[in-house]
Scaffold this active site. Structure first.
Site, mmCIF file in Angstrom:
data_model
loop_
_atom_site.group_PDB
_atom_site.id
_atom_site.type_symbol
_atom_site.label_atom_id
_atom_site.label_comp_id
_atom_site.label_asym_id
_atom_site.label_seq_id
_atom_site.Cartn_x
_atom_site.Cartn_y
_atom_site.Cartn_z
ATOM 1 N N CYS A 119 59.459 76.584 76.628
ATOM 2 C CA CYS A 119 59.133 77.473 75.259
ATOM 3 C C CYS A 119 57.942 78.172 75.471
ATOM 4 O O CYS A 119 57.613 79.098 74.501
ATOM 5 C CB CYS A 119 58.712 76.167 74.137
ATOM 6 N N GLU B 99 66.016 82.969 70.428
ATOM 7 C CA GLU B 99 65.684 82.587 71.779
ATOM 8 C C GLU B 99 67.082 82.265 72.694
ATOM 9 O O GLU B 99 68.163 81.709 72.263
ATOM 10 C CB GLU B 99 65.307 81.170 71.742
ATOM 11 N N PHE C 106 64.893 68.674 76.412
ATOM 12 C CA PHE C 106 65.434 68.212 77.764
ATOM 13 C C PHE C 106 64.312 69.075 78.643
ATOM 14 O O PHE C 106 64.235 68.874 79.858
ATOM 15 C CB PHE C 106 66.701 69.061 77.977
ATOM 16 N N SER D 204 64.425 72.514 69.194
ATOM 17 C CA SER D 204 64.862 73.807 68.625
ATOM 18 C C SER D 204 64.637 73.918 67.246
ATOM 19 O O SER D 204 64.510 73.047 66.537
ATOM 20 C CB SER D 204 66.233 74.341 68.813
ATOM 21 N N LYS E 214 62.501 58.884 71.493
ATOM 22 C CA LYS E 214 63.854 59.314 71.731
ATOM 23 C C LYS E 214 63.799 60.385 72.678
ATOM 24 O O LYS E 214 63.908 61.439 71.961
ATOM 25 C CB LYS E 214 64.491 59.396 70.359
ATOM 26 N N GLU F 176 69.070 63.405 75.571
ATOM 27 C CA GLU F 176 69.890 62.401 76.286
ATOM 28 C C GLU F 176 70.598 63.395 77.492
ATOM 29 O O GLU F 176 71.506 62.842 78.128
ATOM 30 C CB GLU F 176 71.410 62.576 75.193
ATOM 31 N N ARG F 177 70.052 64.736 77.825
ATOM 32 C CA ARG F 177 70.453 65.351 78.880
ATOM 33 C C ARG F 177 69.699 64.990 80.250
ATOM 34 O O ARG F 177 70.408 64.986 81.254
ATOM 35 C CB ARG F 177 70.434 66.831 78.665
HETATM 36 P P1 NAD Z 1 67.390 70.430 70.801
HETATM 37 O O1 NAD Z 1 66.759 70.818 69.639
HETATM 38 O O2 NAD Z 1 68.646 70.437 71.148
HETATM 39 O O3 NAD Z 1 66.983 68.762 71.234
HETATM 40 C C1 NAD Z 1 66.009 68.272 70.944
HETATM 41 C C2 NAD Z 1 66.009 66.812 70.279
HETATM 42 O O4 NAD Z 1 66.667 66.892 69.104
HETATM 43 C C3 NAD Z 1 66.836 66.010 71.362
HETATM 44 O O5 NAD Z 1 66.110 64.941 71.643
HETATM 45 C C4 NAD Z 1 67.883 65.868 70.887
HETATM 46 O O6 NAD Z 1 68.777 64.669 71.106
HETATM 47 C C5 NAD Z 1 67.823 66.078 69.287
HETATM 48 N N1 NAD Z 1 68.854 66.568 68.572
HETATM 49 C C6 NAD Z 1 69.858 67.488 69.238
HETATM 50 N N2 NAD Z 1 70.752 67.788 68.201
HETATM 51 C C7 NAD Z 1 70.317 67.291 66.872
HETATM 52 C C8 NAD Z 1 70.762 67.085 65.438
HETATM 53 N N3 NAD Z 1 71.695 67.900 65.273
HETATM 54 N N4 NAD Z 1 70.048 66.308 64.588
HETATM 55 C C9 NAD Z 1 69.148 65.690 65.093
HETATM 56 N N5 NAD Z 1 68.355 65.793 66.357
HETATM 57 C C10 NAD Z 1 69.036 66.413 67.192
HETATM 58 O O7 NAD Z 1 66.287 70.950 71.884
HETATM 59 P P2 NAD Z 1 66.556 71.240 73.443
HETATM 60 O O8 NAD Z 1 67.759 72.093 73.792
HETATM 61 O O9 NAD Z 1 66.768 69.892 74.272
HETATM 62 O O10 NAD Z 1 65.178 71.846 74.057
HETATM 63 C C11 NAD Z 1 64.994 73.153 73.912
HETATM 64 C C12 NAD Z 1 64.366 73.932 72.883
HETATM 65 O O11 NAD Z 1 63.086 73.047 72.657
HETATM 66 C C13 NAD Z 1 64.283 75.161 72.670
HETATM 67 O O12 NAD Z 1 64.375 75.792 71.598
HETATM 68 C C14 NAD Z 1 62.635 75.224 73.187
HETATM 69 O O13 NAD Z 1 61.860 76.497 72.483
HETATM 70 C C15 NAD Z 1 62.282 74.119 72.237
HETATM 71 N N6 NAD Z 1 60.751 73.665 72.877
HETATM 72 C C16 NAD Z 1 59.813 74.112 71.909
HETATM 73 C C17 NAD Z 1 58.372 73.365 72.361
HETATM 74 C C18 NAD Z 1 57.428 73.678 71.621
HETATM 75 O O14 NAD Z 1 56.389 73.235 71.624
HETATM 76 N N7 NAD Z 1 57.295 74.588 70.711
HETATM 77 C C19 NAD Z 1 58.405 73.007 73.654
HETATM 78 C C20 NAD Z 1 59.582 72.732 74.489
HETATM 79 C C21 NAD Z 1 60.703 73.061 74.107
#
Ligand code: NAD
Length: 499
Positions: free
Chosen positions: A281, A383, A149, A226, A173, A176-177
């Site tokens: 991140c 985090e 998101f 994450s 994909k 969804e937020r």
């Molecule tokens: P998230 O892991 O909740 O979601 C990421 C994606 O995974 C979304 O598209 C979501 O729909 C999907 N998802 C959610 N739950 C899932 C599940 N149980 N099984 C499969 N797919 C699922 O992350 P977020 O809250 O949207 O974003 C924040 C996180 O992303 C933080 O941990 C941040 O550090 C990380 N991030 C990392 C980088 C990097 O380059 N390392 C960059 C940006 C964000």
């Protein structure tokens, strides 16, 4: 209620979704739309459209593909204000920051405008008698991106621009937020001249992610989110025979040496720790002053700087940062503040219970500062992803290098110093993927490459730059012999050598 539909084959999904998810305005806490949640059958439709379109796109010469990139860049620039307002309305970051999110994505599109040059392969004339060897990079076919998101424009553009410039079809994909900006980008790609079916958007949650990971026609998956989910995506995708890169969470440290310019450091830290409500991140949520004297001087300057921060709605041009993305995330951040205090750290500034007059139901968290945080604490190990800065005091340089090096995450790190030798040593020795020297958020430029180490990234290939090109293509090497007609007299039963 407004429905945010999928984007398939140049049009909307067109069927009533069985499941939907709310999309909030974080400034007011109100549900402003619902997003369709797709399933495997919906994905099959997107894959079929991608399969129909991709061969002709791959056969389109790279210069023409680059022209689509140029057109798209110009269109996004024309629509910058509209896109930034849309992004802020779902994410909550302030408008100027949303423009930065879009601009950093556009810089990867700019890199892709040079794709003809980048795709030139290797060539050896005369590798043997009458033998030439050359290599070419070919697209994988259909690639997918699963994005978080916190950068709803930049991260989809990191992936999609490189994937498509190299001749792949791309299925996104998004989170969804905040799914609306990716939908506008899909429309702009079409307007830029991209054929239907090359950039598509399927919305969803775990069900859609699993369908992507298991789909036999999808050759590569790029994930950012994450760490636990990144690890899951990596394992499941690789088990299904795909190429996978999965970027995860972070806990970036800023090391402050005794000789650093503390006014500059505090200014940098305020932006890097609290900008975008800490939902980056590459944020700097941990600061490590070296020596007690540095710690005291830094703390004394940080307290008034934090008091001067303005938290506001995302349309407030004077605000330093806006709300966090959802009520659930606000509760999670406040839970970590409680945990860190319970673990024995000193809560110097408490951002819990922050309300903004006229926006009492918005998802705001005030800036928070902890001192005397220690490496044993859970709240240090994990985090928080909110506007929370933790001071971890180090007695000397060695202890400061060890902290980020031993942490489970290894995304980014920064050192603030005037001492070139210390900076050089630090950059060489620290066990982290991206290093800033007097640069608080060291996100590499588009033609270099982005990627962390340890639990911040699973897989071997980074985002964008030449690493991105490698991820989205496979190399074919051709060995060609054009004999001059005279018998070569070689023994066909022995492995050929050029000797
Ligand atoms: P998230 O892991 O909740 O979601 C990421 C994606 O995974 C979304 O598209 C979501 O729909 C999907 N998802 C959610 N739950 C899932 C599940 N149980 N099984 C499969 N797919 C699922 O992350 P977020 O809250 O949207 O974003 C924040 C996180 O992303 C933080 O941990 C941040 O550090 C990380 N991030 C990392 C980088 C990097 O380059 N390392 C960059 C940006 C964000």
């Amino acid at each position: 209620m407004r429905l945010i539909d999928h984007f398939i084959a140049g049009g909307t999904g067109g069927v009533a979704p069985a499941r939907k998810s709310p999309v909030y305005d974080p400034n007011s806490g109100v549900v402003q739309a619902e997003v369709a949640l797709g399933d495997a059958a919906l994905l099959d439709r997107a894959v079929a459209a991608a399969q129909a379109a991709q061969p002709a796109w791959a056969a389109t010469n790279p210069q023409r593909r680059a022209r689509v990139m140029f057109n798209f860049k110009a269109l996004v620039e024309t629509h910058m204000d509209e896109l930034a307002a849309l992004l802020s309305s779902e994410h909550g970051k302030v408008i100027a920051d949303s423009k930065g999110d879009i601009q950093r994505g556009l810089e990867v599109v700019e890199f892709c405008c040079g794709i003809p040059h980048v795709l030139k392969g290797e060539y050896t004339q005369g590798a043997g008698p009458g033998i030439d060897v050359y290599s070419m990079r070919q697209p994988l076919g259909i690639g997918a991106g699963i994005t978080p998101f916190n950068f709803p424009a930049m991260i989809p553009l990191w992936m999609s621009a490189v994937a498509m410039a190299t001749g792949n079809a791309f299925i996104l994909k998004p989170s969804e937020r905040d799914p609306s900006v990716p939908m506008r980008l899909a429309e702009l790609w079409l307007e830029a001249g991209l054929p239907d079916g090359i950039f598509q958007v399927v919305h969803g949650d775990k069900e859609m992610v699993d369908a992507i990971l298991d789909h036999p026609a999808i050759g590569a998956v790029s994930f950012v989110g994450s760490s636990d989910i990144a690890h899951y995506v990596y394992n499941r995708g690789v088990a299904a025979g795909k190429r996978v890169q999965a970027m995860g969470g972070a806990k970036n440290h800023g090391i402050v040496m005794p000789d650093a310019d503390l006014d500059q450091v505090v200014n940098d830290l305020a932006g890097a720790a609290f900008g975008s409500a800490g939902e980056r991140c590459m944020a700097l949520p941990v600061v490590v002053p070296v020596g007690e004297d540095t710690a005291e001087r830094l703390r004394a300057k940080l307290i008034p700087a934090i008091a001067a921060l303005r938290v506001g709605v995302s349309t407030d041009a004077e605000a330093h940062y806006g709300p966090v993305v959802t009520a659930e995330h606000k509760a999670k951040v406040e839970g970590w503040i409680a945990k860190c205090a319970a673990e024995g750290a000193e809560l110097v500034v408490d951002g819990r219970g922050f309300t903004l007059q006229g926006h009492e139901s918005g998802f705001f968290v005030g800036p928070t500062l902890f001192d005397h945080v220690t490496p044993e604490m859970d709240s240090y190990h994990n985090e928080i992803f909110g506007p929370v800065l933790q001071i971890v005091r180090a007695k000397d340089f060695e202890e400061a290098v060890a902290l980020p090096s031993k942490h489970q995450y290894g995304n980014g790190v920064a050192i603030f110093t005037r001492n070139g030798h210390a900076a050089r040593e630090f950059a060489a020795r620290v066990n982290v993927g991206m290093v800033g020297i007097n640069v608080p958020i060291p996100v590499p430029v588009a033609y270099h490459t982005f990627g962390g180490w340890k639990r911040s990234a699973f897989g071997d290939t980074n985002q964008h730059g030449m690493e991105g090109i490698k991820f989205w293509t496979k190399v074919k090497t051709v060995t060609a012999r054009w004999p001059d007609g005279s018998p070569d007299g070689g023994n066909a039963f022995v492995i050929p050598t050029m000797g």
